[in-house]
Write a protein that holds these residues in place. Structure first.
Motif, PDB file in Angstrom:
ATOM      1  N   ARG A 101       1.112  -1.014  -0.289  1.00 43.54           N
ATOM      2  CA  ARG A 101       0.246  -0.019   0.151  1.00 43.54           C
ATOM      3  C   ARG A 101       1.080   1.206  -0.209  1.00 43.54           C
ATOM      4  O   ARG A 101       1.618   0.770   0.822  1.00 43.54           O
ATOM      5  N   ALA A 102       0.950   2.362  -0.980  1.00 48.36           N
ATOM      6  CA  ALA A 102       1.540   3.648  -1.254  1.00 48.36           C
ATOM      7  C   ALA A 102       1.045   4.399  -0.094  1.00 48.36           C
ATOM      8  O   ALA A 102      -0.360   4.575   0.362  1.00 48.36           O
ATOM      9  N   ILE A 103       2.159   4.632   0.860  1.00 47.60           N
ATOM     10  CA  ILE A 103       2.211   5.115   2.379  1.00 47.60           C
ATOM     11  C   ILE A 103       1.884   7.098   1.458  1.00 47.60           C
ATOM     12  O   ILE A 103       2.005   7.576   0.631  1.00 47.60           O
ATOM     13  N   THR A 104       1.029   7.675   2.941  1.00 42.81           N
ATOM     14  CA  THR A 104       0.786   9.289   2.876  1.00 42.81           C
ATOM     15  C   THR A 104       1.958   9.567   3.522  1.00 42.81           C
ATOM     16  O   THR A 104       3.223   9.142   4.105  1.00 42.81           O
ATOM     17  N   SER A 105       2.221  11.235   2.864  1.00 47.55           N
ATOM     18  CA  SER A 105       2.978  12.269   3.750  1.00 47.55           C
ATOM     19  C   SER A 105       3.298  11.890   5.177  1.00 47.55           C
ATOM     20  O   SER A 105       2.135  12.417   5.895  1.00 47.55           O
ATOM     21  N   GLY A 106       4.757  11.418   5.934  1.00 47.51           N
ATOM     22  CA  GLY A 106       4.425  11.414   6.960  1.00 47.51           C
ATOM     23  C   GLY A 106       3.977  10.122   8.055  1.00 47.51           C
ATOM     24  O   GLY A 106       4.100   9.959   8.644  1.00 47.51           O
ATOM     25  N   PRO A 118       4.175   6.125   8.753  1.00 49.75           N
ATOM     26  CA  PRO A 118       5.242   5.292   8.981  1.00 49.75           C
ATOM     27  C   PRO A 118       5.215   4.440   7.466  1.00 49.75           C
ATOM     28  O   PRO A 118       4.558   4.051   7.208  1.00 49.75           O
ATOM     29  N   PHE A 119       6.360   3.688   6.929  1.00 49.64           N
ATOM     30  CA  PHE A 119       6.308   2.814   6.811  1.00 49.64           C
ATOM     31  C   PHE A 119       7.740   1.521   6.476  1.00 49.64           C
ATOM     32  O   PHE A 119       8.550   1.934   6.975  1.00 49.64           O
ATOM     33  N   GLN A 120       7.628   1.094   5.844  1.00 52.37           N
ATOM     34  CA  GLN A 120       8.358  -0.432   5.605  1.00 52.37           C
ATOM     35  C   GLN A 120       9.258   0.371   4.348  1.00 52.37           C
ATOM     36  O   GLN A 120       8.307   0.405   3.155  1.00 52.37           O
ATOM     37  N   THR A 121      10.643  -0.250   4.232  1.00 52.28           N
ATOM     38  CA  THR A 121      11.492   0.178   3.033  1.00 52.28           C
ATOM     39  C   THR A 121      11.354  -1.340   2.324  1.00 52.28           C
ATOM     40  O   THR A 121      11.177  -2.397   3.196  1.00 52.28           O
ATOM     41  N   LEU A 122      11.687  -0.720   1.607  1.00 50.85           N
ATOM     42  CA  LEU A 122      11.937  -2.188   0.177  1.00 50.85           C
ATOM     43  C   LEU A 122      12.338  -1.650  -1.079  1.00 50.85           C
ATOM     44  O   LEU A 122      12.312  -0.408  -1.673  1.00 50.85           O
ATOM     45  N   PRO A 123      13.792  -2.522  -1.551  1.00 53.34           N
ATOM     46  CA  PRO A 123      14.388  -2.517  -2.912  1.00 53.34           C
ATOM     47  C   PRO A 123      13.854  -1.773  -3.624  1.00 53.34           C
ATOM     48  O   PRO A 123      11.969  -3.001  -4.347  1.00 53.34           O
ATOM     49  N   PHE A 124      13.404  -0.815  -4.023  1.00 50.61           N
ATOM     50  CA  PHE A 124      13.405  -0.414  -5.799  1.00 50.61           C
ATOM     51  C   PHE A 124      11.943   0.544  -5.302  1.00 50.61           C
ATOM     52  O   PHE A 124      11.702   0.866  -5.924  1.00 50.61           O
ATOM     53  N   VAL A 125      11.786   0.601  -4.158  1.00 49.58           N
ATOM     54  CA  VAL A 125      10.185   1.361  -3.770  1.00 49.58           C
ATOM     55  C   VAL A 125      10.318   2.532  -2.912  1.00 49.58           C
ATOM     56  O   VAL A 125      11.651   2.458  -2.009  1.00 49.58           O
ATOM     57  N   ARG A 126      11.025   3.941  -3.674  1.00 48.21           N
ATOM     58  CA  ARG A 126      10.884   5.001  -2.905  1.00 48.21           C
ATOM     59  C   ARG A 126       9.512   5.602  -2.707  1.00 48.21           C
ATOM     60  O   ARG A 126       8.775   6.340  -3.604  1.00 48.21           O
ATOM     61  N   PRO A 127       9.194   6.399  -1.234  1.00 42.43           N
ATOM     62  CA  PRO A 127       9.947   6.104  -0.007  1.00 42.43           C
ATOM     63  C   PRO A 127      10.141   4.405   0.474  1.00 42.43           C
ATOM     64  O   PRO A 127      11.248   3.679   1.344  1.00 42.43           O
ATOM     65  N   GLY A 128       9.313   4.049  -0.127  1.00 43.23           N
ATOM     66  CA  GLY A 128       8.812   2.311   0.884  1.00 43.23           C
ATOM     67  C   GLY A 128       7.579   2.521   0.748  1.00 43.23           C
ATOM     68  O   GLY A 128       6.287   3.321   0.399  1.00 43.23           O
ATOM     69  N   GLY A 129       6.698   1.794   1.595  1.00 42.77           N
ATOM     70  CA  GLY A 129       4.773   1.508   1.296  1.00 42.77           C
ATOM     71  C   GLY A 129       4.519   0.314   2.615  1.00 42.77           C
ATOM     72  O   GLY A 129       5.353  -0.160   3.507  1.00 42.77           O
ATOM     73  N   GLU A 130       3.858  -0.085   2.972  1.00 41.01           N
ATOM     74  CA  GLU A 130       3.124  -0.542   4.172  1.00 41.01           C
ATOM     75  C   GLU A 130       2.998  -2.070   2.634  1.00 41.01           C
ATOM     76  O   GLU A 130       2.377  -2.708   2.106  1.00 41.01           O
ATOM     77  N   ILE A 131       3.769  -3.159   3.585  1.00 42.88           N
ATOM     78  CA  ILE A 131       3.770  -4.501   2.850  1.00 42.88           C
ATOM     79  C   ILE A 131       2.670  -5.254   3.703  1.00 42.88           C
ATOM     80  O   ILE A 131       2.993  -5.223   4.647  1.00 42.88           O
TER      81      ILE A 131
END
Length: 172
Positions: free
Chosen positions: A85-90, A92-105
């Motif tokens: 799930r693509a996150i909203t600004s501010g 929290p998120f999880q990092t994932l290679p090739f995904v900036r900044p990251g998302g909720e996996i």
């Protein structure tokens, strides 16, 4: 509608860059070597870098499936799928290679047999004429937990989807 907005994403100029709060995913396609692709998800941005690479973007709260597969001369070295799930600004998120900044996996599977099971589950939802990106996040978490424990997840049905849409329409 402006003339620019009517163009397909791949033909739009990229000078402006992605809209704010866009989750960016770098995709690579080198046949039978490195194949990173999006299985589902509504893209709001695309930038073609070269013949083999492009960057796509997703608006906040959009779900997408990111598949990564790579091989060398001896066979497959990476098979992975993440439903994110693509996150909203501010947020929290999880990092994932090739995904900036990251998302909720929501779902993660590694190894081709597990990735194939997830792809089959997605295909089953597609066959019902339901966009897998419109399936609730709870279902994808359920599928992740079932696959992680070796059990079969509940089938996602048209009735279940209709109930989800109705619940979403009345929830604040």
């Amino acid at each position: 509608m402006t003339q620019r907005a009517s163009l397909p994403l791949s033909m739009r100029p990229t000078v402006d860059g992605p809209p704010p709060s866009t989750t960016l995913v770098e995709l690579t396609w080198r046949e039978k070597r490195i194949e990173y692709w999006i299985r589902f998800g509504l893209q709001t941005y695309e930038q073609i870098l070269d013949r083999h690479r492009r960057i796509v973007g997703f608006a906040p709260n959009t779900l997408f499936a990111f598949v990564r597969w790579a091989a060398n001369d001896y066979g497959t070295v990476l098979s992975r799928i993440d439903i994110v799930r693509a996150i909203t600004s501010g947020e929290p998120f999880q990092t994932l290679p090739f995904v900036r900044p990251g998302g909720e996996i929501l779902l993660r599977a590694e190894g081709w047999p597990k990735v194939a099971r997830v792809l089959e589950h997605i295909d089953t939802i597609d066959a019902l004429d339901i966009n897998p990106g419109a399936v609730p996040v709870d279902h994808w978490r359920h599928v992740h937990h079932c696959f992680a424990t070796g059990t079969e997840p509940r089938a996602y049905t048209i009735e279940r989807h209709a109930a989800w849409l109705k619940r979403r329409s009345v929830a604040p």
